[in-house]
Design a protein around this motif. Structure first.
Motif, PDB file in Angstrom:
ATOM      1  N   VAL A   7      -6.526  -1.506   4.236  1.00 14.06           N
ATOM      2  CA  VAL A   7      -6.371  -2.031   2.870  1.00 14.06           C
ATOM      3  C   VAL A   7      -5.303  -3.123   2.843  1.00 14.06           C
ATOM      4  CG1 VAL A   7      -5.587  -1.457   0.531  1.00 14.06           C
ATOM      5  CG2 VAL A   7      -7.188   0.059   1.718  1.00 14.06           C
ATOM      6  N   VAL A  52       0.865  -1.180   0.000  1.00  9.33           N
ATOM      7  CA  VAL A  52       0.000   0.000   0.000  1.00  9.33           C
ATOM      8  C   VAL A  52       0.900   1.228   0.000  1.00  9.33           C
ATOM      9  CG1 VAL A  52      -1.742   1.315   1.248  1.00  9.33           C
ATOM     10  CG2 VAL A  52      -1.861  -1.172   1.229  1.00  9.33           C
ATOM     11  N   ILE A  89      -3.258   5.483  -0.918  1.00 13.10           N
ATOM     12  CA  ILE A  89      -4.007   6.315   0.031  1.00 13.10           C
ATOM     13  C   ILE A  89      -3.335   7.679   0.041  1.00 13.10           C
ATOM     14  CG2 ILE A  89      -5.006   6.430   2.339  1.00 13.10           C
ATOM     15  CD1 ILE A  89      -5.519   3.741   0.925  1.00 13.10           C
ATOM     16  N   LYS A  92      -6.677   3.863   6.955  1.00 12.31           N
ATOM     17  CA  LYS A  92      -7.063   3.353   5.634  1.00 12.31           C
ATOM     18  C   LYS A  92      -5.965   2.476   5.053  1.00 12.31           C
ATOM     19  CE  LYS A  92     -11.123   5.371   5.106  1.00 12.31           C
ATOM     20  NZ  LYS A  92     -12.377   4.593   5.014  1.00 12.31           N
ATOM     21  N   LYS A 110      -9.775  -6.085  -3.830  1.00 13.54           N
ATOM     22  CA  LYS A 110      -9.956  -5.063  -4.859  1.00 13.54           C
ATOM     23  C   LYS A 110      -8.949  -3.934  -4.645  1.00 13.54           C
ATOM     24  CE  LYS A 110     -13.503  -2.133  -6.929  1.00 13.54           C
ATOM     25  NZ  LYS A 110     -14.896  -1.643  -6.822  1.00 13.54           N
ATOM     26  N   ASN A 155      -2.412   0.039  -4.750  1.00 15.19           N
ATOM     27  CA  ASN A 155      -3.242   0.565  -3.661  1.00 15.19           C
ATOM     28  C   ASN A 155      -2.628   1.872  -3.190  1.00 15.19           C
ATOM     29  OD1 ASN A 155      -5.162  -1.726  -3.208  1.00 15.19           O
ATOM     30  ND2 ASN A 155      -3.251  -2.832  -2.861  1.00 15.19           N
ATOM     31  N   THR A 158      -6.589  -6.349   4.623  1.00 17.56           N
ATOM     32  CA  THR A 158      -7.613  -6.975   3.781  1.00 17.56           C
ATOM     33  C   THR A 158      -6.952  -7.727   2.628  1.00 17.56           C
ATOM     34  OG1 THR A 158      -9.228  -5.249   4.311  1.00 17.56           O
ATOM     35  CG2 THR A 158      -9.629  -6.536   2.314  1.00 17.56           C
ATOM     36  N   ASN A 159      -5.914  -7.123   2.065  1.00 20.71           N
ATOM     37  CA  ASN A 159      -5.194  -7.743   0.962  1.00 20.71           C
ATOM     38  C   ASN A 159      -4.469  -9.010   1.416  1.00 20.71           C
ATOM     39  OD1 ASN A 159      -4.966  -7.219  -1.798  1.00 20.71           O
ATOM     40  ND2 ASN A 159      -2.838  -6.583  -1.597  1.00 20.71           N
ATOM     41  N   LYS A 207      -7.452  -0.421  -4.223  1.00 20.17           N
ATOM     42  CA  LYS A 207      -8.072   0.769  -3.629  1.00 20.17           C
ATOM     43  C   LYS A 207      -7.249   2.012  -3.951  1.00 20.17           C
ATOM     44  CE  LYS A 207     -11.362  -1.291  -1.105  1.00 20.17           C
ATOM     45  NZ  LYS A 207     -12.790  -1.003  -1.240  1.00 20.17           N
ATOM     46  N   LYS A 208      -7.943   3.061  -4.356  1.00 19.51           N
ATOM     47  CA  LYS A 208      -7.336   4.371  -4.499  1.00 19.51           C
ATOM     48  C   LYS A 208      -8.228   5.333  -3.708  1.00 19.51           C
ATOM     49  CE  LYS A 208      -4.943   3.595  -8.909  1.00 19.51           C
ATOM     50  NZ  LYS A 208      -4.413   2.376  -8.409  1.00 19.51           N
ATOM     51  N   ILE A 209      -7.739   5.736  -2.545  1.00 21.60           N
ATOM     52  CA  ILE A 209      -8.563   6.496  -1.600  1.00 21.60           C
ATOM     53  C   ILE A 209      -7.956   7.882  -1.391  1.00 21.60           C
ATOM     54  CG2 ILE A 209      -9.460   6.585   0.759  1.00 21.60           C
ATOM     55  CD1 ILE A 209      -9.266   3.491   0.786  1.00 21.60           C
TER      56      ILE A 209
END
Length: 340
Positions: free
Chosen positions: A309, A143, A157, A305, A321, A155, A312-313, A323-325
């Motif tokens: 992420v 991430v 954030i 966040k 999925k 991913n 979860t990964n 994520k781009k947050i």
């Protein structure tokens, strides 16, 4: 010779199963606080040290997470690292903090070491935009915090640097200030997004044609904020005599502090002749004299966040999925630009 204590010995003494002891050691499962305390007390009594290597070979999980940080001395980064470390510890993971000093090759070396240690995931607070893709491919659970997407499967954030900068400079322009952006010599992705926000606000709200003339880059990085800067002095002397009062958007709070310190040295009144807005909401903004108006970044939410992420990964075995947050930012008004 002293007999080596096993998990079974701990379990027998505690009157629980080996599975329960294992869950307490690995901080997994729903074990009552009283049972956890009892098992930890017995482990301490026997001076029992779990064999991490054996556990790794058995389960295939190291429970290690790497965190790459550009500069651990920087308050923004250190807040994120501290929160990530706390959240990961509660989830049963041990973190390895790698301070890269904003150096591409040092970052690459750390990634290689993390690969060799078989970390289960990596959080990269990136100060460089390009990272060895081969190493990344071998470390799937990654991430990024504050990085321009290089591909669709990253991913990421990040704070809303663009909107934060646009809001700050729009406020200065609406207050009839002559708008300028002052930057440090670094030019990473958050800097570029903030610069874009500045340019768009100036283009939309003023008749200024040559926006580049309203951008001034210092010859130092922002960690030199306590040092005197002759270029900044020259800039303020030249522009403080303009009919319109200056409205400076500083690329971060440390640059804002440099501007205010230099302005006071030159007897330029704040906010009458010069208003300043920084970015980040670092501690220096609240303890400066005068205090610094700024754009607040939510480091807690960024960390939460990122960890969510990543875990979860890991749990989904890299099938989560992508994520781009983007985390919203907020204006904080202080003495260098009071709320109107």
């Amino acid at each position: 010779m002293k007999k080596k204590v096993s998990i079974q010995d701990i379990a027998d003494k505690a009157g629980v199963s080996k599975t329960t002891v294992s869950k307490v050691i690995n901080n997994t499962g729903n074990i009552s606080i009283s049972t956890q305390k009892k098992i930890h007390a017995i482990m301490s009594e026997f001076d029992y040290q779990p064999n991490r290597l054996a556990a790794t070979l058995k389960t295939g999980h190291t429970k290690l997470i790497g965190i790459l940080v550009p500069d651990i001395r920087n308050e923004f980064y250190s807040k994120i690292v501290k929160k990530c470390e706390s959240l990961l510890f509660k989830a049963g993971y041990t973190t390895i903090i790698c301070n890269t000093e904003r150096d591409y090759f040092q970052e690459e070396n750390y990634l290689q070491v993390l690969k060799e240690l078989m970390v289960e995931g990596i959080i990269i607070i990136s100060a460089t935009d390009s990272i060895n893709t081969d190493l990344i491919e071998q470390n799937k659970n990654i991430v990024y915090i504050d990085r321009v997407p290089q591909s669709d499967n990253e991913n990421i954030i990040k704070s809303d640097h663009y909107e934060g900068a646009k809001k700050a400079i729009s406020e200065l322009i609406k207050d009839n200030r002559d708008p300028y952006l002052i930057m440090s010599k670094t030019n990473y992705s958050p800097t570029r997004e903030r610069t874009a926000g500045f340019k768009d606000a100036v283009q939309e709200l003023t008749p200024i044609v040559d926006i580049q003339k309203h951008i001034f880059r210092l010859n130092v990085s922002s960690d030199k904020y306590l040092e005197e800067n002759s270029l900044l002095e020259e800039f303020l002397i030249e522009h403080s005599t303009n009919p319109k009062p200056l409205g400076i958007f500083a690329i971060n709070d440390y640059v804002a502090f440099m501007i205010i310190k230099t302005a006071l040295k030159l007897h330029i009144s704040i906010p009458e002749k010069l208003s300043v807005i920084g970015f980040d909401d670092a501690s220096v903004a609240n303890i400066a004299t005068p205090t610094i108006s700024t754009v607040h970044q939510n480091t807690t939410l960024l960390a939460e966040k990122a960890v969510n992420v990543l875990l979860t990964n890991i749990i989904s075995n890299n099938h989560g999925k992508v994520k781009k947050i983007t985390i919203p930012v907020a204006m904080v008004y202080r003495e260098s630009f009071p709320k109107k």
